[in-house]
Motif scaffolding. Structure first.
Motif, short mmCIF file in Angstrom:
data_model
loop_
_atom_site.label_atom_id
_atom_site.label_comp_id
_atom_site.label_asym_id
_atom_site.label_seq_id
_atom_site.Cartn_x
_atom_site.Cartn_y
_atom_site.Cartn_z
N ASN A 208 0.92 -0.96 -0.33
CA ASN A 208 0.31 0.01 0.04
C ASN A 208 0.71 1.54 0.11
N GLY A 209 0.45 1.95 -0.67
CA GLY A 209 0.81 3.39 -0.96
C GLY A 209 2.44 3.76 -1.57
N VAL A 210 2.61 2.59 -2.09
CA VAL A 210 3.60 2.56 -3.59
C VAL A 210 3.13 3.48 -4.81
N VAL A 211 2.15 3.15 -5.20
CA VAL A 211 1.23 3.62 -6.00
C VAL A 211 0.04 4.37 -5.90
N ASN A 212 -0.11 5.44 -6.15
CA ASN A 212 -1.23 5.84 -5.70
C ASN A 212 -1.91 6.86 -7.21
N ILE A 213 -2.90 6.77 -6.89
CA ILE A 213 -3.63 7.24 -8.61
C ILE A 213 -5.06 8.50 -8.15
N VAL A 214 -4.89 9.57 -8.02
CA VAL A 214 -5.49 10.49 -8.15
C VAL A 214 -5.98 11.16 -9.40
N ALA A 215 -7.16 11.69 -9.39
CA ALA A 215 -7.65 11.86 -10.84
C ALA A 215 -8.32 12.84 -11.12
N GLY A 216 -8.61 14.05 -11.12
CA GLY A 216 -9.45 15.28 -10.89
C GLY A 216 -9.24 16.94 -11.32
N SER A 217 -9.54 17.35 -10.30
CA SER A 217 -8.85 18.93 -10.39
C SER A 217 -7.56 19.26 -10.64
N THR A 218 -7.17 19.62 -12.23
CA THR A 218 -5.80 19.92 -12.73
C THR A 218 -4.75 20.51 -11.59
N LYS A 219 -6.29 21.37 -11.18
CA LYS A 219 -5.42 22.47 -10.76
C LYS A 219 -4.65 22.20 -9.14
N GLU A 220 -5.65 21.95 -9.10
CA GLU A 220 -5.59 21.49 -7.67
C GLU A 220 -4.01 20.25 -7.09
N ILE A 221 -4.15 19.10 -7.58
CA ILE A 221 -3.57 18.07 -8.14
C ILE A 221 -2.56 18.44 -7.63
N SER A 222 -1.53 19.42 -9.39
CA SER A 222 -0.60 19.88 -9.75
C SER A 222 -0.30 20.82 -8.78
N ASP A 223 -0.80 22.02 -8.19
CA ASP A 223 -0.28 22.39 -7.09
C ASP A 223 0.01 22.22 -6.22
N GLU A 224 -0.38 20.57 -5.79
CA GLU A 224 0.04 20.16 -4.44
C GLU A 224 0.98 19.32 -5.20
N ILE A 225 1.28 18.58 -5.87
CA ILE A 225 2.14 18.10 -6.21
C ILE A 225 3.44 18.98 -6.50
N PHE A 226 3.98 19.95 -6.98
CA PHE A 226 4.85 20.68 -7.38
C PHE A 226 5.26 21.75 -5.65
N ASN A 227 4.11 21.68 -5.29
CA ASN A 227 4.14 23.13 -3.64
C ASN A 227 4.83 22.07 -3.08
N ASN A 228 4.02 19.99 -2.41
CA ASN A 228 4.87 19.66 -1.52
C ASN A 228 6.28 19.61 -1.28
N PRO A 229 6.75 19.51 -0.04
CA PRO A 229 8.30 19.35 -1.00
C PRO A 229 8.53 17.77 -0.55
N ILE A 230 7.74 17.24 -0.49
CA ILE A 230 8.78 15.36 -0.22
C ILE A 230 8.13 14.99 -1.51
N VAL A 231 7.25 15.18 -2.49
CA VAL A 231 8.00 15.13 -3.96
C VAL A 231 8.74 15.68 -5.04
N LYS A 232 10.29 14.59 -5.36
CA LYS A 232 11.25 15.39 -5.28
C LYS A 232 11.70 15.30 -7.10
N LYS A 233 10.39 14.78 -7.62
CA LYS A 233 10.75 13.74 -9.11
C LYS A 233 9.20 13.81 -9.81
N ILE A 234 9.31 14.98 -10.74
CA ILE A 234 7.74 14.85 -11.68
C ILE A 234 8.03 14.62 -12.70
#
Length: 488
Positions: A208-234
């Protein structure tokens, strides 16, 4: 009104959920968004509309899972990838049906995409065992110098609608092999394929947690991906315009970023080419996925001495293509993904005709009024002032234009801001080498209309992006190199 064609094993179209930390989220405050079948314009499913909260939860889950997934041996990670690969093969017709239903890819072509997608899991299961370090000769007898490679951490993949499963495995394969965990944000036009794939992830036993799939609001999802320091590579596949915006977003935290963006591929047929093979290649490149690929032929340059003969052969082949509902087993050309796609294609054809182009075949949506269809179309007498020679078409329209010399066609082919793929057909070895070297594109199809394979690097130059997916090169961006200096 929703319409279903069969009961699926991997997904319940009446109760679709997002996949986060091994759980299925089926009811969100933000509500749902609808998925339309482009062959019929009917709604096939409503998908929970994920946003910032769901993305944050998925990233946290990936971070927790990274602590143990990254510690597994390469062999253990490889075994998981091969199990997932086998499940893809076992369910390939169901995955293909879901893909065809939601984004209009012809069924048999969709089956081929599943097979292609699975090949990335095979390749990167093998590459997991080839992440080699280095021992460096020291400048002092009491020192030892080492370089080790470690996974970057939590990663994010933003995938397009036109290859909804192949683009996932091309990103997830190397990420998981390297020891990374992450989140996938599929396109809103094709989330069902991604969520059906998530079911296979669950069935494979991947933690669990190795692969996660979230669909929906492009702006909200993208903003969290780019603003969250845990994410290291996109890793992003999509338009050049969006890619440029993501480069700006990535700068705040200097996130590693790889981009596979738009293309405007030239397809060059020289006077000495095998015209039958060249026409078959142009057919395969241009009309794959109804012309909705970043690497498909967008500008077909034919030497003036053979243009009429080539056009005759090519048009005869185009006549044989069958257009219709993408789920029909004998259909080769399905619909475009949405109305905007049809409008763009129509506008390019009308612009070309108004400026002197001649329609050799096609030019309308035929007699298929219920879906987003546009006939396979061939335009002759195309000139550089026409929009179709400057803008990516993303539709089944093949423009033919002539050239007289190698130097002229190289200059014309390179006259674009893009640099993803280019094709040339010739029987002359010297010409094959010199022209291939002169074309400013990341992928060259030399007498080959379908050069993409898992074991080779895929990516562009100029405004078609940077970074490579596939091949041994594709795992590099998911690894950090750490230098260790040991004093004895």
């Amino acid at each position: 009104m929703m319409t279903t064609i069969k009961e699926f094993t991997l997904i319940d179209l009446e109760n679709v959920g997002l996949f986060v930390n091994g759980e299925w989220l089926t009811s969100l405050k933000e509500g749902t968004f609808s998925v339309e079948n482009p062959s019929t314009k009917k709604i096939v499913a409503h998908v929970p509309k994920g946003g910032q909260k769901e993305t944050e939860k998925a990233i946290a889950a990936a971070h927790d899972a990274f602590q143990t997934w990254s510690k597994l041996t390469a062999q253990e990670r490889a075994d998981y990838l091969l199990k997932l690969r086998d499940l893809m093969h076992d369910h390939k017709e169901e995955l293909a049906t879901i893909m065809s239903l939601e984004m209009g890819k012809a069924f048999l072509e969709a089956v081929g995409e599943v097979t292609y997608a699975a090949s990335f899991l095979t390749w990167y299961a093998e590459e997991a065992r080839r992440i080699y370090g280095e021992t460096i000769p020291a400048s002092s007898p009491n020192k030892r110098l080492f370089v080790v490679k470690q996974p970057v951490g939590v990663v994010a993949a933003i995938t397009p609608w036109n290859f909804p499963v192949a683009m996932m495995t091309r990103k997830l394969g190397p990420a998981l092999a390297a020891g990374c965990t992450g989140i996938v944000k599929p396109a809103s036009q094709s989330p069902l394929t991604a969520l059906a794939f998530a079911k296979l992830v669950e069935m494979s036993g991947i933690p669990n947690g190795v692969v996660n799939i979230v669909a929906g609001s492009t702006k909200e999802i993208s903003d969290e991906i780019f603003n969250n320091p845990i994410v290291k590579k996109i890793s992003f596949t999509g338009s050049t315009e969006v890619g440029k915006e993501l480069v700006v977003q990535s700068a705040n935290q200097l996130k590693k970023l790889s981009l596979e963006l738009g293309g405007h591929a030239p397809f060059i047929v020289f006077e000495d080419a095998d015209l039958e093979k060249a026409a078959e290649g142009a057919l395969a490149s241009k009309f794959r996925n109804a012309g909705q690929t970043c690497v498909c032929a967008n500008r077909i340059y034919v030497h003036k001495n053979i243009k009429d003969e080539f056009a005759k052969i090519f048009v005869e082949k185009v006549k044989q293509l069958k257009m219709g509902d993408s789920l029909a087993k004998n259909v080769e050309i399905g619909p475009l993904v949405n109305e905007e796609g049809v409008i763009k294609v129509k506008a390019q054809v009308e612009d070309a005709v108004n400026k002197g182009a001649k329609i050799l075949i096609g030019g309308t949506n035929g007699n298929l009024k219920n879906g987003y269809f546009f006939e396979p179309t061939v335009l002759d007498n195309v000139t550089n002032d026409m929009d179709i020679m400057k803008e990516e078409t993303f539709g089944p329209v093949a423009p033919l234009t002539i050239f007289e010399s190698d130097e002229e066609v190289i200059q014309e082919a390179n006259n674009t801001k893009y640099g993803l793929a280019a094709y040339l057909y010739t029987a002359d070895l010297k010409r094959a080498i010199t022209v291939s070297e002169a074309l400013n594109f990341g992928i060259i199809g030399l007498n080959d209309a379908l050069p993409g394979v898992a074991q080779a690097p895929f990516g562009g130059m100029n405004e078609s992006g940077y970074g490579r997916e596939g091949g041994h090169q594709g795992i590099r961006d998911y690894l950090e190199e750490k230098y260790i200096s040991l004093e004895l």
